[in-house]
Structure formats: structure tokens, C-alpha cells
Scaffold this motif. Structure first.
Motif, PDB file in Angstrom:
ATOM      1  N   VAL A 120     -17.659 -74.209 -75.904  1.00  0.00           N
ATOM      2  CA  VAL A 120     -18.787 -73.621 -75.175  1.00  0.00           C
ATOM      3  C   VAL A 120     -18.395 -72.199 -74.807  1.00  0.00           C
ATOM      4  O   VAL A 120     -17.324 -71.965 -74.240  1.00  0.00           O
ATOM      5  CB  VAL A 120     -19.124 -74.428 -73.899  1.00  0.00           C
ATOM      6  CG1 VAL A 120     -20.208 -73.723 -73.090  1.00  0.00           C
ATOM      7  CG2 VAL A 120     -19.570 -75.840 -74.273  1.00  0.00           C
ATOM      8  N   ARG A 121     -19.245 -71.249 -75.154  1.00  0.00           N
ATOM      9  CA  ARG A 121     -18.987 -69.834 -74.854  1.00  0.00           C
ATOM     10  C   ARG A 121     -19.784 -69.397 -73.633  1.00  0.00           C
ATOM     11  O   ARG A 121     -20.962 -69.697 -73.511  1.00  0.00           O
ATOM     12  CB  ARG A 121     -19.343 -68.965 -76.051  1.00  0.00           C
ATOM     13  CG  ARG A 121     -19.087 -67.478 -75.800  1.00  0.00           C
ATOM     14  CD  ARG A 121     -19.316 -66.644 -77.029  1.00  0.00           C
ATOM     15  NE  ARG A 121     -19.290 -65.237 -76.717  1.00  0.00           N
ATOM     16  CZ  ARG A 121     -18.202 -64.492 -76.593  1.00  0.00           C
ATOM     17  NH1 ARG A 121     -17.021 -65.055 -76.750  1.00  0.00           N
ATOM     18  NH2 ARG A 121     -18.270 -63.215 -76.308  1.00  0.00           N
ATOM     19  N   ASN A 122     -19.115 -68.648 -72.762  1.00  0.00           N
ATOM     20  CA  ASN A 122     -19.740 -68.073 -71.561  1.00  0.00           C
ATOM     21  C   ASN A 122     -20.399 -69.124 -70.670  1.00  0.00           C
ATOM     22  O   ASN A 122     -21.363 -68.823 -69.966  1.00  0.00           O
ATOM     23  CB  ASN A 122     -20.768 -67.000 -71.925  1.00  0.00           C
ATOM     24  CG  ASN A 122     -20.129 -65.781 -72.550  1.00  0.00           C
ATOM     25  OD1 ASN A 122     -18.928 -65.553 -72.392  1.00  0.00           O
ATOM     26  ND2 ASN A 122     -20.908 -64.997 -73.253  1.00  0.00           N
ATOM     27  N   GLY A 123     -19.909 -70.349 -70.732  1.00  0.00           N
ATOM     28  CA  GLY A 123     -20.469 -71.405 -69.897  1.00  0.00           C
ATOM     29  C   GLY A 123     -21.890 -71.765 -70.257  1.00  0.00           C
ATOM     30  O   GLY A 123     -22.576 -72.466 -69.504  1.00  0.00           O
ATOM     31  N   ARG A 124     -22.367 -71.337 -71.436  1.00  0.00           N
ATOM     32  CA  ARG A 124     -23.780 -71.502 -71.776  1.00  0.00           C
ATOM     33  C   ARG A 124     -24.053 -71.907 -73.217  1.00  0.00           C
ATOM     34  O   ARG A 124     -24.926 -72.726 -73.474  1.00  0.00           O
ATOM     35  CB  ARG A 124     -24.501 -70.187 -71.484  1.00  0.00           C
ATOM     36  CG  ARG A 124     -25.949 -70.175 -71.895  1.00  0.00           C
ATOM     37  CD  ARG A 124     -26.661 -68.940 -71.427  1.00  0.00           C
ATOM     38  NE  ARG A 124     -28.006 -68.866 -71.967  1.00  0.00           N
ATOM     39  CZ  ARG A 124     -28.886 -67.947 -71.630  1.00  0.00           C
ATOM     40  NH1 ARG A 124     -28.574 -67.011 -70.751  1.00  0.00           N
ATOM     41  NH2 ARG A 124     -30.092 -67.943 -72.164  1.00  0.00           N
ATOM     42  N   TYR A 125     -23.341 -71.354 -74.172  1.00  0.00           N
ATOM     43  CA  TYR A 125     -23.670 -71.567 -75.590  1.00  0.00           C
ATOM     44  C   TYR A 125     -22.713 -72.572 -76.227  1.00  0.00           C
ATOM     45  O   TYR A 125     -21.509 -72.337 -76.295  1.00  0.00           O
ATOM     46  CB  TYR A 125     -23.628 -70.234 -76.353  1.00  0.00           C
ATOM     47  CG  TYR A 125     -24.618 -69.237 -75.815  1.00  0.00           C
ATOM     48  CD1 TYR A 125     -25.964 -69.317 -76.166  1.00  0.00           C
ATOM     49  CD2 TYR A 125     -24.218 -68.241 -74.934  1.00  0.00           C
ATOM     50  CE1 TYR A 125     -26.882 -68.416 -75.658  1.00  0.00           C
ATOM     51  CE2 TYR A 125     -25.134 -67.327 -74.427  1.00  0.00           C
ATOM     52  CZ  TYR A 125     -26.457 -67.424 -74.787  1.00  0.00           C
ATOM     53  OH  TYR A 125     -27.370 -66.528 -74.280  1.00  0.00           O
ATOM     54  N   HIS A 126     -23.275 -73.671 -76.712  1.00  0.00           N
ATOM     55  CA  HIS A 126     -22.477 -74.720 -77.354  1.00  0.00           C
ATOM     56  C   HIS A 126     -22.387 -74.426 -78.847  1.00  0.00           C
ATOM     57  O   HIS A 126     -23.401 -74.351 -79.542  1.00  0.00           O
ATOM     58  CB  HIS A 126     -23.132 -76.086 -77.122  1.00  0.00           C
ATOM     59  CG  HIS A 126     -22.461 -77.186 -77.860  1.00  0.00           C
ATOM     60  ND1 HIS A 126     -23.159 -78.104 -78.620  1.00  0.00           N
ATOM     61  CD2 HIS A 126     -21.158 -77.538 -77.971  1.00  0.00           C
ATOM     62  CE1 HIS A 126     -22.317 -78.956 -79.165  1.00  0.00           C
ATOM     63  NE2 HIS A 126     -21.105 -78.635 -78.787  1.00  0.00           N
ATOM     64  N   PHE A 127     -21.165 -74.262 -79.333  1.00  0.00           N
ATOM     65  CA  PHE A 127     -20.909 -74.031 -80.754  1.00  0.00           C
ATOM     66  C   PHE A 127     -20.323 -75.292 -81.370  1.00  0.00           C
ATOM     67  O   PHE A 127     -19.346 -75.841 -80.862  1.00  0.00           O
ATOM     68  CB  PHE A 127     -19.896 -72.897 -80.945  1.00  0.00           C
ATOM     69  CG  PHE A 127     -20.474 -71.525 -80.852  1.00  0.00           C
ATOM     70  CD1 PHE A 127     -20.698 -70.768 -81.994  1.00  0.00           C
ATOM     71  CD2 PHE A 127     -20.794 -70.977 -79.619  1.00  0.00           C
ATOM     72  CE1 PHE A 127     -21.225 -69.496 -81.904  1.00  0.00           C
ATOM     73  CE2 PHE A 127     -21.319 -69.707 -79.520  1.00  0.00           C
ATOM     74  CZ  PHE A 127     -21.541 -68.958 -80.664  1.00  0.00           C
ATOM     75  N   PHE A 128     -20.920 -75.723 -82.485  1.00  0.00           N
ATOM     76  CA  PHE A 128     -20.342 -76.785 -83.299  1.00  0.00           C
ATOM     77  C   PHE A 128     -20.264 -76.242 -84.721  1.00  0.00           C
ATOM     78  O   PHE A 128     -21.264 -75.783 -85.275  1.00  0.00           O
ATOM     79  CB  PHE A 128     -21.196 -78.058 -83.279  1.00  0.00           C
ATOM     80  CG  PHE A 128     -20.701 -79.093 -84.252  1.00  0.00           C
ATOM     81  CD1 PHE A 128     -19.602 -79.871 -83.957  1.00  0.00           C
ATOM     82  CD2 PHE A 128     -21.308 -79.251 -85.489  1.00  0.00           C
ATOM     83  CE1 PHE A 128     -19.112 -80.808 -84.870  1.00  0.00           C
ATOM     84  CE2 PHE A 128     -20.844 -80.186 -86.404  1.00  0.00           C
ATOM     85  CZ  PHE A 128     -19.739 -80.962 -86.093  1.00  0.00           C
TER      86      PHE A 128
END
Length: 195
Positions: free
Chosen positions: A163-171
Motif C-alpha cells: 500500500v502506497r501513501n496509506g491509500r493506494y493498494h498495489f497488486f
């Protein structure tokens, strides 16, 4: 349900960093340069009431080519009916079509997505490690962020999740590529779009 996930997350919270014994990581510290460091992590934000990133901005995250991989498919707006902003992109190697990388990004803003993101954060906070003859699946801390890395040598697949910046979930999932290739692609994205 959210309360249950939170309780489970507290029970199994991370206590130490681990690497698989007798298995070298296929990544190096320079490949992690675009992840959060503790100073990059924003203060708690109310994602439930935050405006989602428009799909036009999401598209700008992905260049046409990264490290010899060409973008061959983009799927944006496919979760709007569920009131979520997400994008999915597939890259294919320029000379070897068997090498593909799928990147799925979800904006955790909004009532529905914030609940899903909360569950993902709880999962990434677990101290999880699975080792076998075919590879490994582990969650560890990297530059202040929790990252899940999975390698299956038998199926020649690899996965990254964070999770980037506490907001964007990357898979991210690669076929016929290793973790180093996945990190190279991640580092080639225009992450400033998300800042």
C-alpha cells in the motif's frame, strides 16, 4: 466484519522482519526506491470521505514502455459501479511474449474502497512466512512499508503487494519474470501522480 479484521490484525501484528533461510532475495535495495519511507507516510487520513482519483489521472501512472516491457492492455473504470476507482494494466516484454506483468491498483478512497483497504492493511501487518521447495510467500517491512512478496519457481510466477501513501493498494503479478523485474516496472511508474 471490520472490527473482526482489526482484532485479527492486532493479534498477529508484526514482531520482526524475516527473510527465507537459504534463499537469496532476487531484489536489491535500489529496487525499493519508490516505496514509502517512514517520513513519506502521510498522517492518518479519512479515506471514507476522500475524493477518489479520476481514472484519467490513474492512466497517467503507466508509461507506454518500461524497461523493455510494452503496455498492451489498460482497464480503467471497471469498478465504478461499486463506487471504487481502480485500474489494471498489463505489460508484455518487447521480445519475449511469455513474459507478462499485471498491475492492479485500487484507490482506497471512498466508503467501499476504504473498508477493502483496511482489510488489506491488516493482512500486510501479519508476520507471515511460507517457505517450500517451489519458492516462498512472505510479508516483511521494507523502507517503512509492509510488502508481500511471493515467488513460485515451479509455475515461474512472482507477486508483489503493498500500500502506497496509506491509500493506494498495489497488486502486481508476473509470469516468467522474477521479483527484480516486478520492482523495475514499479519503479518505472510515474508515482508522483499519486502524491
Amino acid at each position: 466484519m471490520v472490527f473482526g479484521l482489526a482484532l485479527m490484525g492486532m493479534e498477529f501484528s508484526c514482531q520482526e522482519n524475516r527473510r527465507p533461510p537459504n534463499q537469496e532475495s532476487t531484489t536489491t535495495p535500489k529496487e525499493y526506491k519508490k516505496l514509502n519511507t517512514k517520513s513519506d507516510v502521510p498522517p492518518e487520513i479519512d479515506l471514507n470521505n476522500t475524493i477518489q482519483i479520476p481514472k484519467e489521472n490513474f492512466k497517467k501512472l503507466f508509461p507506454e514502455e518500461v524497461a523493455g516491457f510494452l503496455k498492451i492492455r489498460t482497464l480503467a473504470g471497471h469498478k465504478e459501479s461499486m463506487e471504487m476507482s481502480a485500474i489494471q494494466v498489463i505489460y508484455q516484454h518487447r521480445t519475449d511474449s511469455s513474459k507478462t506483468i499485471l498491475i492492479d491498483v485500487l484507490d482506497g478512497a471512498g466508503p467501499v474502497a476504504s473498508v477493502l483497504l483496511s482489510g488489506t492493511v491488516q493482512k500486510l501487518n501479519l508476520d507471515f512466512e511460507e517457505l517450500n521447495a517451489d519458492g516462498h510467500n512472505l510479508i516483511h517491512e521494507l523502507n517503512g512499508s509492509r510488502v508481500r512478496e511471493k515467488v513460485n519457481l515451479k509455475s515461474k510466477t512472482s507477486e508483489l503487494e503493498f500500500v502506497r501513501n496509506g491509500r493506494y493498494h498495489f497488486f502486481t503479478k508476473g509470469n516468467e519474470v522474477n521479483l527484480s523485474d516486478l520492482w523495475t516496472i514499479i519503479n518505472g511508474l510515474d508515482m508522483e501522480i499519486l502524491d
